[in-house]
Design a protein around this motif. Structure first.
Motif, PDB file in Angstrom:
ATOM      1  N   UNK A   5       8.248   7.520   6.192  1.00 32.98           N
ATOM      2  CA  UNK A   5       8.075   8.545   7.288  1.00 32.98           C
ATOM      3  C   UNK A   5       7.291   7.624   8.555  1.00 32.98           C
ATOM      4  N   UNK A   6       7.089   8.704   9.219  1.00 30.43           N
ATOM      5  CA  UNK A   6       6.506   8.714  11.074  1.00 30.43           C
ATOM      6  C   UNK A   6       4.849   7.709  10.661  1.00 30.43           C
ATOM      7  N   UNK A   7       4.558   8.269  10.095  1.00 30.64           N
ATOM      8  CA  UNK A   7       2.988   7.532   9.504  1.00 30.64           C
ATOM      9  C   UNK A   7       3.272   6.599   9.248  1.00 30.64           C
ATOM     10  N   UNK A   8       3.640   6.011   7.352  1.00 28.34           N
ATOM     11  CA  UNK A   8       4.332   4.700   6.718  1.00 28.34           C
ATOM     12  C   UNK A   8       4.820   3.390   8.004  1.00 28.34           C
ATOM     13  N   UNK A   9       5.927   4.297   8.927  1.00 28.95           N
ATOM     14  CA  UNK A   9       6.236   2.845   9.879  1.00 28.95           C
ATOM     15  C   UNK A   9       5.240   3.021  11.021  1.00 28.95           C
ATOM     16  N   UNK A  10       4.099   3.186  11.439  1.00 25.41           N
ATOM     17  CA  UNK A  10       3.112   3.505  12.201  1.00 25.41           C
ATOM     18  C   UNK A  10       2.207   2.251  10.910  1.00 25.41           C
ATOM     19  N   UNK A  11       2.123   2.584  10.324  1.00 26.14           N
ATOM     20  CA  UNK A  11       1.163   1.343   9.653  1.00 26.14           C
ATOM     21  C   UNK A  11       1.683   0.175   9.701  1.00 26.14           C
ATOM     22  N   UNK A  12       2.394   0.441   8.759  1.00 31.26           N
ATOM     23  CA  UNK A  12       3.555  -1.001   8.818  1.00 31.26           C
ATOM     24  C   UNK A  12       3.675  -2.302  10.273  1.00 31.26           C
ATOM     25  N   UNK A  13       3.688  -1.103  11.461  1.00 32.52           N
ATOM     26  CA  UNK A  13       3.602  -1.646  12.723  1.00 32.52           C
ATOM     27  C   UNK A  13       1.959  -2.327  12.868  1.00 32.52           C
ATOM     28  N   UNK A  39      -3.342  -3.553  -0.826  1.00 34.39           N
ATOM     29  CA  UNK A  39      -4.939  -2.564  -1.160  1.00 34.39           C
ATOM     30  C   UNK A  39      -4.160  -1.140  -0.754  1.00 34.39           C
ATOM     31  N   UNK A  40      -3.442  -0.332   0.004  1.00 32.38           N
ATOM     32  CA  UNK A  40      -3.171   0.267   0.609  1.00 32.38           C
ATOM     33  C   UNK A  40      -2.043   1.019  -0.218  1.00 32.38           C
ATOM     34  N   UNK A  41      -1.413   0.228  -0.725  1.00 33.11           N
ATOM     35  CA  UNK A  41       0.690   0.986  -1.387  1.00 33.11           C
ATOM     36  C   UNK A  41      -0.487   0.037  -2.979  1.00 33.11           C
ATOM     37  N   UNK A  58       5.379  -0.094 -12.958  1.00 36.53           N
ATOM     38  CA  UNK A  58       6.133  -1.606 -11.608  1.00 36.53           C
ATOM     39  C   UNK A  58       7.119  -0.476 -10.382  1.00 36.53           C
ATOM     40  N   UNK A  59       7.188   0.557 -10.501  1.00 38.53           N
ATOM     41  CA  UNK A  59       8.231   1.067  -9.703  1.00 38.53           C
ATOM     42  C   UNK A  59       7.007   1.033  -8.408  1.00 38.53           C
ATOM     43  N   UNK A  60       5.633   1.720  -8.612  1.00 37.42           N
ATOM     44  CA  UNK A  60       5.055   1.703  -7.587  1.00 37.42           C
ATOM     45  C   UNK A  60       4.354   0.394  -7.144  1.00 37.42           C
ATOM     46  N   UNK A  61       4.474  -0.691  -8.436  1.00 37.64           N
ATOM     47  CA  UNK A  61       4.164  -2.496  -7.849  1.00 37.64           C
ATOM     48  C   UNK A  61       5.267  -2.997  -6.441  1.00 37.64           C
ATOM     49  N   UNK A  62       6.951  -2.625  -7.855  1.00 32.74           N
ATOM     50  CA  UNK A  62       7.921  -2.987  -6.551  1.00 32.74           C
ATOM     51  C   UNK A  62       7.809  -2.299  -5.186  1.00 32.74           C
ATOM     52  N   UNK A  63       7.401  -1.041  -5.129  1.00 37.07           N
ATOM     53  CA  UNK A  63       7.200  -0.943  -3.616  1.00 37.07           C
ATOM     54  C   UNK A  63       6.618  -1.383  -2.751  1.00 37.07           C
ATOM     55  N   UNK A  64       5.180  -1.631  -3.636  1.00 38.77           N
ATOM     56  CA  UNK A  64       4.006  -1.979  -2.951  1.00 38.77           C
ATOM     57  C   UNK A  64       4.227  -3.288  -2.820  1.00 38.77           C
ATOM     58  N   UNK A  65       5.342  -4.376  -3.073  1.00 38.59           N
ATOM     59  CA  UNK A  65       5.761  -5.543  -2.235  1.00 38.59           C
ATOM     60  C   UNK A  65       6.324  -6.022  -1.372  1.00 38.59           C
ATOM     61  N   UNK A  66       7.500  -4.840  -1.309  1.00 33.59           N
ATOM     62  CA  UNK A  66       7.979  -4.559  -0.982  1.00 33.59           C
ATOM     63  C   UNK A  66       7.395  -4.421   0.143  1.00 33.59           C
TER      64      UNK A  66
END
Length: 258
Positions: A21-29, A77-79, A108-116
């Motif tokens: 999402x735009x919010x997550x993309x902004x946080x990533x940036x 921490x956030x993810x 495990x799925x949320x662990x993988x997403x957090x690492x990604x």
């Protein structure tokens, strides 16, 4: 493919698509750009003084390491911390927990997403920071410790997420400060429980071997083989994640948490 792997892949794919999402993309940036901004400011304001110093490369490497490790811990921490809290707030945990392998697949799925998400942001950050500072030769080592720390912190925060589902983020924040800023610098065996100690020792072996930084501060580095620290971090990640799975499989959440 086993049911657990299939379920984990399904959860990871769904969560990845939902999080774009735009919010997550902004946080990533923001997470990727903060170290880059600080290194750029230091480069344009103090590069001459740093580069004239005999320890200039080590200063840049320490700066990049410190900034990226803060961002690694913050991004994971956030993810990873809300892994269970999201299910509780959305009132979907009661349905997930009754599905075959549902609990472990969610974790495990949320662990993988957090690492990604965390690793992608910080890998970009490390590469750009090394290019700006002119220490490209240190990039492989810094990338290695960054990836190892993403897996280790994600395992730790996932365990805290299932142990303290409603307070995971605050507990994880406090525990990280204690382990990484206090325990990791204690010259005793207890520092082995901290992630930052092993990362520091890896860099001491990979790129700081024989430098004045290691010679002047031998008590905060280790003379062991770097592969021992790699094994320790890998085992740390696997064990904590396995404990998290055991806890989430056996724990019955009170009604008031649902």
């Amino acid at each position: 493919m086993t049911p657990t792997l299939r379920g984990t892949w399904t959860v990871a794919t769904f969560e990845t698509k939902r999080s774009v999402t735009l919010a997550r993309a902004a946080l990533w940036l923001v997470l990727a750009g903060f170290p880059i901004s600080i290194v750029s400011i230091v480069y344009f304001s103090a590069r001459e003084q740093i580069n004239l110093n005999n320890d200039g490369p080590q200063i840049w490497q320490l700066l990049i390491l410190g900034l990226t490790q803060v961002m690694v811990a913050l991004s994971v921490l956030l993810w990873a911390s809300p892994a269970l809290q999201v299910e509780l707030e959305n009132r979907t945990w009661i349905y997930t927990s009754t599905r075959p392998y549902g609990r472990r697949c969610i974790l495990l799925g949320r662990y993988a997403v957090a690492v990604l998400w965390a690793s992608s942001a910080n890998v970009v950050s490390v590469l750009v920071c090394c290019f700006i500072a002119g220490v490209q030769s240190a990039a492989p080592a810094l990338l290695g410790v960054t990836l190892l720390s993403c897996f280790a912190y994600a395992s730790l925060f996932c365990l805290l997420a299932v142990m303290f589902p409603r307070r995971a983020m605050s507990v994880a924040f406090g525990l990280t400060l204690l382990l990484e800023l206090v325990v990791s610098f204690i010259p005793a065996m207890i520092h082995n429980v901290s992630i930052e100690y092993h990362l520091r020792c890896l860099l001491g072996s990979w790129i700081w071997q024989g430098t004045r930084l290691v010679k002047d501060t031998p008590m905060i580095f280790s003379g062991h083989s770097p592969w021992l620290h790699v094994f320790s971090l890998t085992a740390y990640s696997i064990i904590l994640l396995a404990v998290a799975i055991l806890v989430v499989e056996s724990r019955e959440l009170p009604t008031d948490e649902l």
